[in-house]
Design a protein around this motif. Sequence first.
Motif, PDB file in Angstrom:
ATOM      1  N   VAL A 447       0.838  -1.204   0.000  1.00 23.25           N
ATOM      2  CA  VAL A 447       0.000   0.000   0.000  1.00 23.25           C
ATOM      3  C   VAL A 447       0.870   1.249   0.000  1.00 23.25           C
ATOM      4  N   ILE A 448       1.903   1.271   0.814  1.00 23.92           N
ATOM      5  CA  ILE A 448       2.768   2.447   0.905  1.00 23.92           C
ATOM      6  C   ILE A 448       3.396   2.775  -0.439  1.00 23.92           C
ATOM      7  N   LEU A 449       3.762   1.744  -1.206  1.00 24.07           N
ATOM      8  CA  LEU A 449       4.416   1.983  -2.495  1.00 24.07           C
ATOM      9  C   LEU A 449       3.470   2.555  -3.553  1.00 24.07           C
ATOM     10  N   GLN A 450       2.200   2.620  -3.246  1.00 23.19           N
ATOM     11  CA  GLN A 450       1.275   3.290  -4.164  1.00 23.19           C
ATOM     12  C   GLN A 450       1.383   4.801  -4.056  1.00 23.19           C
ATOM     13  N   HIS A 451       2.039   5.294  -3.003  1.00 28.72           N
ATOM     14  CA  HIS A 451       2.239   6.740  -2.852  1.00 28.72           C
ATOM     15  C   HIS A 451       3.288   7.195  -3.870  1.00 28.72           C
ATOM     16  N   PRO A 452       3.004   8.192  -4.671  1.00 29.40           N
ATOM     17  CA  PRO A 452       3.931   8.579  -5.748  1.00 29.40           C
ATOM     18  C   PRO A 452       5.280   9.099  -5.264  1.00 29.40           C
ATOM     19  N   ALA A 453       5.387   9.504  -4.008  1.00 29.87           N
ATOM     20  CA  ALA A 453       6.640  10.070  -3.517  1.00 29.87           C
ATOM     21  C   ALA A 453       7.551   9.036  -2.870  1.00 29.87           C
ATOM     22  N   ILE A 454       7.136   7.759  -2.838  1.00 30.08           N
ATOM     23  CA  ILE A 454       7.900   6.729  -2.132  1.00 30.08           C
ATOM     24  C   ILE A 454       8.518   5.751  -3.131  1.00 30.08           C
ATOM     25  N   ALA A 455       9.827   5.560  -3.011  1.00 28.79           N
ATOM     26  CA  ALA A 455      10.545   4.647  -3.912  1.00 28.79           C
ATOM     27  C   ALA A 455      10.737   3.268  -3.299  1.00 28.79           C
ATOM     28  N   GLU A 456      11.070   3.218  -2.018  1.00 31.60           N
ATOM     29  CA  GLU A 456      11.306   1.939  -1.345  1.00 31.60           C
ATOM     30  C   GLU A 456      10.747   2.003   0.073  1.00 31.60           C
ATOM     31  N   VAL A 457      10.469   0.817   0.635  1.00 28.80           N
ATOM     32  CA  VAL A 457       9.883   0.768   1.971  1.00 28.80           C
ATOM     33  C   VAL A 457      10.253  -0.531   2.663  1.00 28.80           C
ATOM     34  N   VAL A 472       7.135   0.016  12.468  1.00 26.10           N
ATOM     35  CA  VAL A 472       7.886   1.209  12.066  1.00 26.10           C
ATOM     36  C   VAL A 472       8.127   1.093  10.569  1.00 26.10           C
ATOM     37  N   ALA A 473       7.733   2.111   9.832  1.00 21.45           N
ATOM     38  CA  ALA A 473       7.924   2.120   8.378  1.00 21.45           C
ATOM     39  C   ALA A 473       9.128   2.983   8.035  1.00 21.45           C
ATOM     40  N   VAL A 474      10.118   2.369   7.384  1.00 23.47           N
ATOM     41  CA  VAL A 474      11.291   3.097   6.909  1.00 23.47           C
ATOM     42  C   VAL A 474      11.110   3.330   5.414  1.00 23.47           C
ATOM     43  N   LEU A 475      11.078   4.584   4.989  1.00 21.37           N
ATOM     44  CA  LEU A 475      10.759   4.937   3.613  1.00 21.37           C
ATOM     45  C   LEU A 475      11.918   5.648   2.943  1.00 21.37           C
ATOM     46  N   VAL A 476      12.091   5.368   1.654  1.00 17.85           N
ATOM     47  CA  VAL A 476      13.040   6.093   0.819  1.00 17.85           C
ATOM     48  C   VAL A 476      12.230   6.926  -0.168  1.00 17.85           C
ATOM     49  N   PRO A 477      12.296   8.252  -0.088  1.00 22.97           N
ATOM     50  CA  PRO A 477      11.483   9.090  -0.977  1.00 22.97           C
ATOM     51  C   PRO A 477      12.090   9.197  -2.363  1.00 22.97           C
ATOM     52  N   ARG A 478      11.249   9.527  -3.345  1.00 23.05           N
ATOM     53  CA  ARG A 478      11.728   9.757  -4.708  1.00 23.05           C
ATOM     54  C   ARG A 478      12.329  11.150  -4.866  1.00 23.05           C
ATOM     55  N   GLY A 479      11.883  12.061  -4.094  1.00 22.77           N
ATOM     56  CA  GLY A 479      12.390  13.429  -4.125  1.00 22.77           C
ATOM     57  C   GLY A 479      12.254  13.999  -2.741  1.00 22.77           C
ATOM     58  N   GLU A 480      11.500  15.063  -2.629  1.00 24.51           N
ATOM     59  CA  GLU A 480      11.253  15.635  -1.312  1.00 24.51           C
ATOM     60  C   GLU A 480      10.303  14.731  -0.539  1.00 24.51           C
ATOM     61  N   ALA A 481      10.686  14.430   0.705  1.00 22.02           N
ATOM     62  CA  ALA A 481       9.889  13.507   1.509  1.00 22.02           C
ATOM     63  C   ALA A 481       8.667  14.203   2.088  1.00 22.02           C
ATOM     64  N   PRO A 482       7.512  13.552   2.069  1.00 23.63           N
ATOM     65  CA  PRO A 482       6.358  14.096   2.788  1.00 23.63           C
ATOM     66  C   PRO A 482       6.622  14.024   4.288  1.00 23.63           C
ATOM     67  N   GLY A 483       5.896  14.785   5.060  1.00 25.41           N
ATOM     68  CA  GLY A 483       6.059  14.729   6.500  1.00 25.41           C
ATOM     69  C   GLY A 483       5.526  13.436   7.078  1.00 25.41           C
ATOM     70  N   VAL A 504       6.878   6.635  11.180  1.00 28.91           N
ATOM     71  CA  VAL A 504       7.386   6.643   9.815  1.00 28.91           C
ATOM     72  C   VAL A 504       8.680   7.454   9.818  1.00 28.91           C
ATOM     73  N   VAL A 505       9.747   6.864   9.272  1.00 25.34           N
ATOM     74  CA  VAL A 505      11.024   7.578   9.168  1.00 25.34           C
ATOM     75  C   VAL A 505      11.498   7.530   7.720  1.00 25.34           C
ATOM     76  N   PHE A 506      12.294   8.521   7.339  1.00 21.80           N
ATOM     77  CA  PHE A 506      12.778   8.624   5.964  1.00 21.80           C
ATOM     78  C   PHE A 506      14.303   8.514   5.945  1.00 21.80           C
ATOM     79  N   TRP A 507      14.808   7.608   5.082  1.00 17.19           N
ATOM     80  CA  TRP A 507      16.241   7.436   4.898  1.00 17.19           C
ATOM     81  C   TRP A 507      16.584   7.655   3.421  1.00 17.19           C
ATOM     82  N   GLU A 508      17.848   7.933   3.149  1.00 18.24           N
ATOM     83  CA  GLU A 508      18.289   8.082   1.760  1.00 18.24           C
ATOM     84  C   GLU A 508      18.329   6.747   1.037  1.00 18.24           C
TER      85      GLU A 508
END
Length: 538
Positions: A447-457, A472-483, A504-508
């Motif tokens: 489901v998370i990968l359906q978000h257009p700003a998320i590349a990996e999870v 805990v969801a670790v996300l890699v954004p495609r560009g600017e990460a959502p909050g 939810v946390v964002f990593w490179e």
Amino acid sequence: MTQPATTSVGSLPVSRRVMNLAHFLTQAARRFPDHPALVWGERQWSWQALETRVTALAAALAAQGLGKGDRILVHARNGNEIIETMFAAFRLGAVWVPTNFRLVPEEVAWLARASGARAFLCQSVFPDHAAAVAAALPGIFLASLGEAGFGTTTHAGLIAAGAGLPCPTATVERDDPCWFFFTSGTTGRPKAAVLTHGQMGFVVTNHLCDLMPGTTEADASLVVAPLSHGAGIHFLAQVARGARSVLLPGERFDVAEAWRLVEAHRVSNMFTVPTILTMLVEHPAAAQVDHSSLRHVIYAGAPMYREDQKRALARLGKVIVQYFGLGEVTGNITVLPAALHTLEDGPAARPGSCGFARTGMEIQIQDEAGEELPPGTQGEICVSGPAVFAGYHDNPEANAKAFRHGWFRTGDLGHMDAEGFLFITGRASDMYISGGSNVYPREVEEVILQHPAIAEVAVVGVPDRQWGEAGVAVLVPRGEAPGEAEMLAWLAARVARYKLPRRVVFWEALPRSGYGKITKKLVREEMAARGILPLDPA
């Protein structure tokens, strides 16, 4: 010559002798002596040249007292040398024990002891590994692959010493071991899955039947993964048909160079993992080179998320092929052929399915008692058939857990539909229980990968004071990460509340194993290193 053991069926004797896997190379050399077998940068070897080098290497190892049943440990990056050690071991009837070259010296020394290695062939750039193994097993035969300051001789020296010496191919039976395939060790120490000549003969045939039908000597395969594991099995299938293999010239995975080689060599097949396939698809070079020669782009090692599948199909066309399998079943459980990969969502797409049972294999979904469950019911994925390994080396406890009523227990959870298509929910060890309800991370990840700003999870379950466990969801954004709050609000509208991650946390980037896989163990370790765990410090 010792005759192979026989059994009897009624009054008929049945021999268990099978073809030694080294004969694949001999056949290719006889049929296509001058055809290219291996291309590595500016260097190239014909089938006859490769056969000659392997024969000499095997003869030299035999002169050192190595023979049938002996374990030969090999620590090397991709190259002609690791391939030559493989076939030399097979020819002797010895057991090839390749390592992941990214392992540290202490880990390789442990593998040497666990396998009972009698020889260690170590690439010259790993002197610390050579020292660690020599200390762990005093008296082991040690040779370097390339010039080095360790060992009694070199790979080149062995080939020179064995040149012109006869080295007949050892007689083998179906259950004679040929390869110790070490598990990745995501929990505890790696285990040595024993692969045999008879089992692997079936696996190679099945790969050609189900994954790459129509492969011939006119084909070319690009090697983008370590030959010590799944890519090595894929390579064996190329040898069986005389198809050449092309190695990446550098030590690191260069996506642009991979695409250049596809175009230059008219590559028709490759084996990869979903993360690497996604890197290939999303690189600008994928739109710039001619990749029309590709027929079978095979991905395995982990399920591929539906959104990544669709991007691959849009870029490459209907050439991607999925299979599901573990090292213990040598990748031989399911196949989802190219024809069944569709861009359009809907019932025909079977989103989330990894396909149906491979030819000659049987799958059951079983409950905790080992009883078969009806279609649509989740349970443990169990498998039987000729591709199942012979067991773990010197590990009766692991063998007792791995087999039940003749079925190999994969440890993966899933269900099958009425037509026999398998859907993987995840590893049993990945599931966590939040507030008394089972949560399967893969379901939330899709489901998370359906978000257009998320590349990996990666979603992992961690201890939680209130709910027992929480995600805990670790996300890699495609560009600017959502909050974080924005992401949780978006997800709350799409999954049940008990499945919603607490954080939810964002990593490179997500950490990957030596085989390019994203494992929950590595993600947890990185979370702890970054101070994210524990969520509720005592």
